[in-house]
Scaffold this motif. Sequence first.
Motif, PDB file in Angstrom:
ATOM      1  N   TYR A 277       1.090  -1.073  -0.056  1.00 26.06           N
ATOM      2  CA  TYR A 277       0.011   0.082  -0.498  1.00 26.06           C
ATOM      3  C   TYR A 277       0.677   1.476   0.096  1.00 26.06           C
ATOM      4  CZ  TYR A 277      -3.730   3.984   0.829  1.00 26.06           C
ATOM      5  OH  TYR A 277      -4.084   4.760   1.459  1.00 26.06           O
ATOM      6  N   PRO A 278       1.268   1.369   0.917  1.00 28.18           N
ATOM      7  CA  PRO A 278       2.741   2.592   0.534  1.00 28.18           C
ATOM      8  C   PRO A 278       3.252   3.282  -0.661  1.00 28.18           C
ATOM      9  CG  PRO A 278       3.235   1.338   3.301  1.00 28.18           C
ATOM     10  CD  PRO A 278       2.332   0.852   1.878  1.00 28.18           C
ATOM     11  N   PHE A 279       4.041   2.213  -0.924  1.00 30.89           N
ATOM     12  CA  PHE A 279       4.400   2.644  -2.773  1.00 30.89           C
ATOM     13  C   PHE A 279       2.575   3.143  -3.713  1.00 30.89           C
ATOM     14  CE2 PHE A 279       6.955  -0.583  -0.464  1.00 30.89           C
ATOM     15  CZ  PHE A 279       8.273  -0.203  -0.436  1.00 30.89           C
ATOM     16  N   LEU A 280       2.078   2.576  -3.269  1.00 29.26           N
ATOM     17  CA  LEU A 280       0.953   2.549  -4.382  1.00 29.26           C
ATOM     18  C   LEU A 280      -0.032   3.363  -3.964  1.00 29.26           C
ATOM     19  CD1 LEU A 280      -0.024  -1.501  -4.964  1.00 29.26           C
ATOM     20  CD2 LEU A 280       1.408  -0.172  -6.239  1.00 29.26           C
ATOM     21  N   GLN A 281       0.143   4.142  -2.984  1.00 30.12           N
ATOM     22  CA  GLN A 281      -0.470   5.088  -2.378  1.00 30.12           C
ATOM     23  C   GLN A 281      -0.815   6.052  -2.810  1.00 30.12           C
ATOM     24  OE1 GLN A 281       0.326   6.531   0.984  1.00 30.12           O
ATOM     25  NE2 GLN A 281      -1.361   7.996   1.509  1.00 30.12           N
ATOM     26  N   LYS A 282       0.295   6.965  -3.720  1.00 30.23           N
ATOM     27  CA  LYS A 282      -0.358   7.854  -5.001  1.00 30.23           C
ATOM     28  C   LYS A 282      -1.120   8.099  -6.201  1.00 30.23           C
ATOM     29  CE  LYS A 282       3.418   6.434  -7.429  1.00 30.23           C
ATOM     30  NZ  LYS A 282       4.978   6.444  -8.638  1.00 30.23           N
ATOM     31  N   TYR A 283      -0.908   6.230  -6.285  1.00 35.68           N
ATOM     32  CA  TYR A 283      -2.252   6.308  -7.423  1.00 35.68           C
ATOM     33  C   TYR A 283      -3.889   6.263  -6.626  1.00 35.68           C
ATOM     34  CZ  TYR A 283       1.398   4.454 -10.282  1.00 35.68           C
ATOM     35  OH  TYR A 283       2.622   4.400 -10.627  1.00 35.68           O
ATOM     36  N   PHE A 284      -3.801   5.664  -5.322  1.00 41.27           N
ATOM     37  CA  PHE A 284      -4.988   6.463  -4.760  1.00 41.27           C
ATOM     38  C   PHE A 284      -5.437   7.550  -4.551  1.00 41.27           C
ATOM     39  CE2 PHE A 284      -4.180   1.532  -3.480  1.00 41.27           C
ATOM     40  CZ  PHE A 284      -5.660   1.268  -3.119  1.00 41.27           C
ATOM     41  N   VAL A 285      -4.347   8.224  -4.220  1.00 47.03           N
ATOM     42  CA  VAL A 285      -4.689  10.272  -4.607  1.00 47.03           C
ATOM     43  C   VAL A 285      -4.747  10.443  -5.609  1.00 47.03           C
ATOM     44  CG1 VAL A 285      -3.215  12.011  -3.834  1.00 47.03           C
ATOM     45  CG2 VAL A 285      -2.709  10.097  -2.472  1.00 47.03           C
ATOM     46  N   LYS A 286      -3.993  10.480  -6.479  1.00 44.87           N
ATOM     47  CA  LYS A 286      -4.080  10.239  -8.146  1.00 44.87           C
ATOM     48  C   LYS A 286      -5.868  10.397  -8.456  1.00 44.87           C
ATOM     49  CE  LYS A 286      -1.450   9.865 -11.454  1.00 44.87           C
ATOM     50  NZ  LYS A 286      -0.752   9.496 -11.852  1.00 44.87           N
ATOM     51  N   GLY A 287      -6.181   8.737  -8.043  1.00 50.10           N
ATOM     52  CA  GLY A 287      -7.706   8.459  -8.417  1.00 50.10           C
ATOM     53  C   GLY A 287      -8.774   9.234  -7.777  1.00 50.10           C
ATOM     54  N   PHE A 288      -8.458   9.902  -6.758  1.00 48.33           N
ATOM     55  CA  PHE A 288      -9.211  10.855  -5.481  1.00 48.33           C
ATOM     56  C   PHE A 288      -9.638  11.998  -6.320  1.00 48.33           C
ATOM     57  CE2 PHE A 288      -9.000   7.875  -2.590  1.00 48.33           C
ATOM     58  CZ  PHE A 288     -10.701   7.245  -2.458  1.00 48.33           C
ATOM     59  N   MET A 289      -7.995  12.392  -6.913  1.00 42.08           N
ATOM     60  CA  MET A 289      -8.302  13.957  -7.690  1.00 42.08           C
ATOM     61  C   MET A 289      -8.767  13.620  -9.446  1.00 42.08           C
ATOM     62  SD  MET A 289      -6.784  15.248  -5.485  1.00 42.08           S
ATOM     63  CE  MET A 289      -6.975  18.069  -6.456  1.00 42.08           C
ATOM     64  N   ILE A 290      -8.808  12.393  -9.546  1.00 40.92           N
ATOM     65  CA  ILE A 290      -9.515  12.112 -11.181  1.00 40.92           C
ATOM     66  C   ILE A 290     -11.045  13.123 -10.932  1.00 40.92           C
ATOM     67  CG2 ILE A 290     -10.012  11.046 -12.962  1.00 40.92           C
ATOM     68  CD1 ILE A 290      -7.936   9.653 -12.733  1.00 40.92           C
ATOM     69  N   GLY A 291     -10.634  14.492 -11.945  1.00 42.15           N
ATOM     70  CA  GLY A 291     -12.190  15.441 -12.428  1.00 42.15           C
ATOM     71  C   GLY A 291     -12.286  16.332 -10.819  1.00 42.15           C
ATOM     72  N   SER A 292     -11.221  16.453 -10.130  1.00 39.24           N
ATOM     73  CA  SER A 292     -11.358  17.859  -9.431  1.00 39.24           C
ATOM     74  C   SER A 292     -12.382  18.641  -9.924  1.00 39.24           C
ATOM     75  CB  SER A 292     -10.566  17.060  -8.147  1.00 39.24           C
ATOM     76  OG  SER A 292      -9.480  17.785  -8.680  1.00 39.24           O
TER      77      SER A 292
END
Length: 295
Positions: A277-292
Motif C-alpha cells: 500500500y505505501p508504494f501504491l498510495q500515490k495512485y489512490f490519491v490520483k484517483g480521488f483527484m481525477i475529475g476534481s
Amino acid sequence: MFSLKRQTRGEAAFGIFNSILMLAICFVTLYPIWYVLVNAFNDGQDAMRGGIYWWPRQFSLDSFIAVFRSEGIMTAMGITIAKTLLGVVVHVFFTAMVAYAVSRRELIGRNVYMLLGTFTMFFSGGLIPYYLLIRDLGLLDNFLVYIIPAAFSFFDLIIFLSFFREIPAGLEEAAKIDGANDLTIFTRVVIPVSMPVIATIALFHGVYQWNDYFTGMIYINNTDMQPIQTFLYRVVAQSSSNQMLGAMPSGMTISVSSQSLKLATMVVTTAPIVIAYPFLQKYFVKGFMIGSIKG
C-alpha cells in the motif's frame, strides 16, 4: 528579499498542540499493529502471561510455523491471488467499457442509465434477495462468485467518466476518419491514454478483492474454495487451535497458543497488502483527484 513573519504566542501554542495531537493520532493508529506483531513473534505460551507491550519477551517463530503448516492456508492464498488478479482484469475492462459508452452524448437513454446507477449506490435489495439471486445464477460454491458480482461498480464508473470526458475529441474523430469503429476506438485509443485511471481503479478493486472475506463466508461452503481472509475469519472465530496443530508433523515440538496462532495468521494474511500500500498510495490519491475542480 524574503520577510519572515514572527509567530505570535497563540500561533506557536497552536502549532505545538497540533503536533502533539497528530503524534497521538499516529500512535493510536499504529500501536495496535505493533502490538499484534510483537505478540505474534513471541512464544505462544509465554504470551499468555500478558505484559508484552513493546518487544517480544521470548522471541519465537513457532506460531508462524504452525500457520504455514496448517491445512488449507496455501490453497486459500492461491484462491485469493487468483481471484484478485482475474477480478481486477474483469472489473477494470467491464467498468471502463460501460463508462465509455455512457460518456458518449449520442447514447440513447444516457440520463436514465445514470439515474438508475446513482439509485443503486444508495439503495439495495438486501442480503436475502441477493443470496437468492446468487443461488439462482448457480454461483454458490462457484469460483465465479468472486468475479461476476464484482465485475461492475457504479462508483468506479463515475471516476472513469470524469477521465474520459477530458480526452480530446480529436483523437476519436481521427480514428473514425481512418475507419475505426467504437470497439476499435475503445481498445486502441481510449485504453492506452487512460492508463492513470486504469491503474487507480485496478488498485481500488485489488485491495477490495484481497480483503474481501464476506463473499467466501456467505456463498462458499467448500473450504477449499475460500480465500485467505475467510480462512483468517475461521481461525479468529475458533476457540481452540486443535485443527491447525493437527497438521504439524509428529515429533515437532512447538510452543503456541490459540491467541498466538490468531495473531500470526493476521500478520500472514494482511502483510502483502500492508507492504504494497505505501508504494501504491500515490495512485489512490490520483484517483480521488481525477475529475476534481481545477483552478
